[in-house]
Write an enzyme that holds these catalytic residues in place. Structure first.
Site, PDB file in Angstrom:
ATOM      1  N   ASP A  97      37.710  46.454  54.885  1.00  0.00           N
ATOM      2  CA  ASP A  97      38.522  45.603  54.026  1.00  0.00           C
ATOM      3  C   ASP A  97      38.970  46.303  52.744  1.00  0.00           C
ATOM      4  O   ASP A  97      39.193  45.663  51.722  1.00  0.00           O
ATOM      5  CB  ASP A  97      37.730  44.346  53.660  1.00  0.00           C
ATOM      6  CG  ASP A  97      36.297  44.675  53.240  1.00  0.00           C
ATOM      7  OD1 ASP A  97      36.097  45.728  52.612  1.00  0.00           O
ATOM      8  OD2 ASP A  97      35.388  43.885  53.556  1.00  0.00           O
ATOM      9  N   GLU A 119      35.291  46.200  62.513  1.00  0.00           N
ATOM     10  CA  GLU A 119      34.532  45.307  61.647  1.00  0.00           C
ATOM     11  C   GLU A 119      35.393  44.096  61.282  1.00  0.00           C
ATOM     12  O   GLU A 119      35.418  43.629  60.137  1.00  0.00           O
ATOM     13  CB  GLU A 119      34.023  46.021  60.399  1.00  0.00           C
ATOM     14  CG  GLU A 119      32.848  45.318  59.728  1.00  0.00           C
ATOM     15  CD  GLU A 119      32.274  46.096  58.557  1.00  0.00           C
ATOM     16  OE1 GLU A 119      31.299  46.823  58.780  1.00  0.00           O
ATOM     17  OE2 GLU A 119      32.806  45.967  57.443  1.00  0.00           O
ATOM     18  N   GLU A 133      38.291  41.975  48.646  1.00  0.00           N
ATOM     19  CA  GLU A 133      38.024  42.291  50.047  1.00  0.00           C
ATOM     20  C   GLU A 133      38.272  41.111  50.989  1.00  0.00           C
ATOM     21  O   GLU A 133      38.753  41.300  52.109  1.00  0.00           O
ATOM     22  CB  GLU A 133      36.594  42.805  50.204  1.00  0.00           C
ATOM     23  CG  GLU A 133      36.360  44.193  49.627  1.00  0.00           C
ATOM     24  CD  GLU A 133      36.048  44.191  48.144  1.00  0.00           C
ATOM     25  OE1 GLU A 133      36.150  43.125  47.497  1.00  0.00           O
ATOM     26  OE2 GLU A 133      35.680  45.271  47.614  1.00  0.00           O
ATOM     27  N   HIS A 208      27.118  47.350  41.982  1.00  0.00           N
ATOM     28  CA  HIS A 208      28.426  47.814  41.511  1.00  0.00           C
ATOM     29  C   HIS A 208      29.516  46.773  41.640  1.00  0.00           C
ATOM     30  O   HIS A 208      30.607  46.959  41.119  1.00  0.00           O
ATOM     31  CB  HIS A 208      28.856  49.056  42.302  1.00  0.00           C
ATOM     32  CG  HIS A 208      29.241  48.751  43.721  1.00  0.00           C
ATOM     33  ND1 HIS A 208      28.316  48.576  44.716  1.00  0.00           N
ATOM     34  CD2 HIS A 208      30.453  48.575  44.293  1.00  0.00           C
ATOM     35  CE1 HIS A 208      28.931  48.313  45.856  1.00  0.00           C
ATOM     36  NE2 HIS A 208      30.223  48.304  45.634  1.00  0.00           N
ATOM     37  N   ARG A 210      32.406  44.136  41.602  1.00  0.00           N
ATOM     38  CA  ARG A 210      33.273  43.742  40.495  1.00  0.00           C
ATOM     39  C   ARG A 210      32.911  42.359  39.963  1.00  0.00           C
ATOM     40  O   ARG A 210      32.910  42.125  38.750  1.00  0.00           O
ATOM     41  CB  ARG A 210      34.726  43.751  40.989  1.00  0.00           C
ATOM     42  CG  ARG A 210      35.765  43.547  39.908  1.00  0.00           C
ATOM     43  CD  ARG A 210      37.160  43.699  40.475  1.00  0.00           C
ATOM     44  NE  ARG A 210      37.327  44.947  41.181  1.00  0.00           N
ATOM     45  CZ  ARG A 210      38.444  45.293  41.836  1.00  0.00           C
ATOM     46  NH1 ARG A 210      39.467  44.476  41.841  1.00  0.00           N
ATOM     47  NH2 ARG A 210      38.518  46.449  42.452  1.00  0.00           N
ATOM     48  N   HIS A 242      26.113  54.363  39.931  1.00  0.00           N
ATOM     49  CA  HIS A 242      27.481  54.310  40.437  1.00  0.00           C
ATOM     50  C   HIS A 242      28.430  54.987  39.450  1.00  0.00           C
ATOM     51  O   HIS A 242      28.279  54.843  38.235  1.00  0.00           O
ATOM     52  CB  HIS A 242      27.900  52.857  40.655  1.00  0.00           C
ATOM     53  CG  HIS A 242      29.102  52.688  41.530  1.00  0.00           C
ATOM     54  ND1 HIS A 242      30.390  52.779  41.040  1.00  0.00           N
ATOM     55  CD2 HIS A 242      29.221  52.440  42.854  1.00  0.00           C
ATOM     56  CE1 HIS A 242      31.247  52.596  42.031  1.00  0.00           C
ATOM     57  NE2 HIS A 242      30.570  52.381  43.136  1.00  0.00           N
TER      58      HIS A 242
END
Length: 376
Positions: A97, A119, A133, A208, A210, A242
């Site tokens: 995605d 996927e 995503e 990590h 968002r 990250h």
């Protein structure tokens, strides 16, 4: 007559999940995979591909510093379209995605090349979690002709949205193929350079996402720091930092100099697999680790309110704790105080795959009806 497949790789997770498919396709008589590295995450994707001995056939550079989200997508569609439009491809294969996956799907659609989505069918039910995503995967579904679902639940989402069952085979997740492939090649020295204590329980922490950045992430990190400091004599929380500056600043601010915490540079996939094989549990907001850790018997606490991978939760190995400090602390303490299963660190029955997903993907691309993956 060969089947020519444009394999689109943009990020490290895509590289890991597509590399086993490339291996199988290259072994197939009549298959011609052409690997496009988009350059979305140039160095990390190339490093991951090299771990599997895969060298891109075409190297693009859409991930320029000046390219924001729209620029990245526009560059991806334009540059992939220029290649796909003249390449006489039978399939464009995209995974997951990411922006690269969406760009590859749109480029294939624009040139009337059938799109295969690896996927496919993951859904959280909330377009803001994860963002963007959830938007991307639904948009790819709209243009794909072959929907390679990793699990029966993912297939059910696709069927509910009107995709025909014949176009949505359940193949399993190729990340399990990659995980077990890499684990068989470990030599026991992968963790030496990290200088981790050998007499403490290892816990992997990654964060990590968002939607967690800012106060939610800081609260989650503070909770982990409290547990780590209280149990520093028995525990080592390993935190690959990250590279996103917003994330790295929060992690270093909250976890530097905390007893029981080891901050390390981002890990290559080989080292990550070694750490999973040696660890006791995982605390993460990553999607891939929700799939990989259960396949090695590791319990997982997920720092998200919702997950598009509910199979691990249903199987009992994954728990959603969000970013609530009390839930995080309770979850870590409960797992550490429970006897570790004898299977921790070894290949286990997984709700996400059996190590044969890549062969099923190749069958589908070559026009053969693949066997269906059925979780045990």
């Amino acid at each position: 007559m060969s089947v020519r497949v444009a394999v689109v790789v943009g990020t490290r997770p895509e590289a890991i999940k597509l590399a086993p498919v490339v291996h199988v396709l290259r072994e197939q008589r009549g298959a011609d995979p052409v690997v496009f590295s988009t350059g979305q995450h140039l160095e990390m994707a190339q490093e991951a591909l090299s771990m599997f001995g895969v060298v891109p056939d075409r190297q693009l550079r859409i991930g320029q510093p000046a390219n924001g989200p729209t620029g990245l997508l526009a560059a991806g569609v334009a540059e992939l379209g220029a290649e796909i439009g003249v390449g006489e491809f039978d399939w464009v294969l995209v995974q997951g995605d990411t922006t690269s996956a969406l760009a590859g799907a749109l480029a294939g659609m624009a040139h009337n090349v059938p799109v295969a989505h690896l996927e496919a069918g993951l859904r959280s039910g909330d377009v803001n979690h994860p963002f963007p995503e959830e938007h991307h995967r639904k948009a790819i579904t709209a243009v794909a002709r072959l929907h390679l679902a990793p699990t029966p639940e993912a297939q059910a989402h696709l069927l509910h949205e009107g995709v025909a069952a014949v176009d949505a085979p359940v193949v399993g997740n190729t990340v399990i193929d990659a995980l077990w492939w890499m684990r068989k090649r470990l030599d026991g020295t992968e963790l030496d350079h990290l200088g981790l204590p050998t007499n403490r329980t290892l816990v992997l922490l990654t964060c990590h996402r968002r939607e967690s950045q800012g106060r939610p992430m800081r609260r989650a990190l503070d909770a982990v720091a409290e547990v780590a400091a209280a149990r520093a004599d028995e525990l080592c929380v390993v935190v690959p930092v990250h590279p996103n500056p917003v994330v790295s600043e929060a992690v270093r601010d909250r976890l530097s100099n905390i007893p029981g915490v080891a901050l390390v540079e981002p890990l290559d996939y080989r080292t990550m697999v070694a750490l999973l094989s040696a660890g006791r549990m995982v605390v993460t907001d990553s999607g891939g680790l929700q799939e990989e850790a259960p396949a090695l018997g590791l319990p997982v606490l997920v720092l998200r309110e919702k997950t598009e991978r509910p199979e691990g939760v249903a199987a009992g190995g994954v728990e959603l704790v969000g970013t609530d400090p009390d839930a995080i602390k309770r979850g870590i303490e409960r797992i550490l105080d429970s006897p570790a299963d004898a299977a921790v660190g070894s290949e286990c029955s997984s709700p996400y795959g059996d190590g044969l997903a890549s062969a099923r993907v190749a069958d589908a691309l070559m026009g053969r009806r693949p066997t269906q993956f059925r979780p045990q």
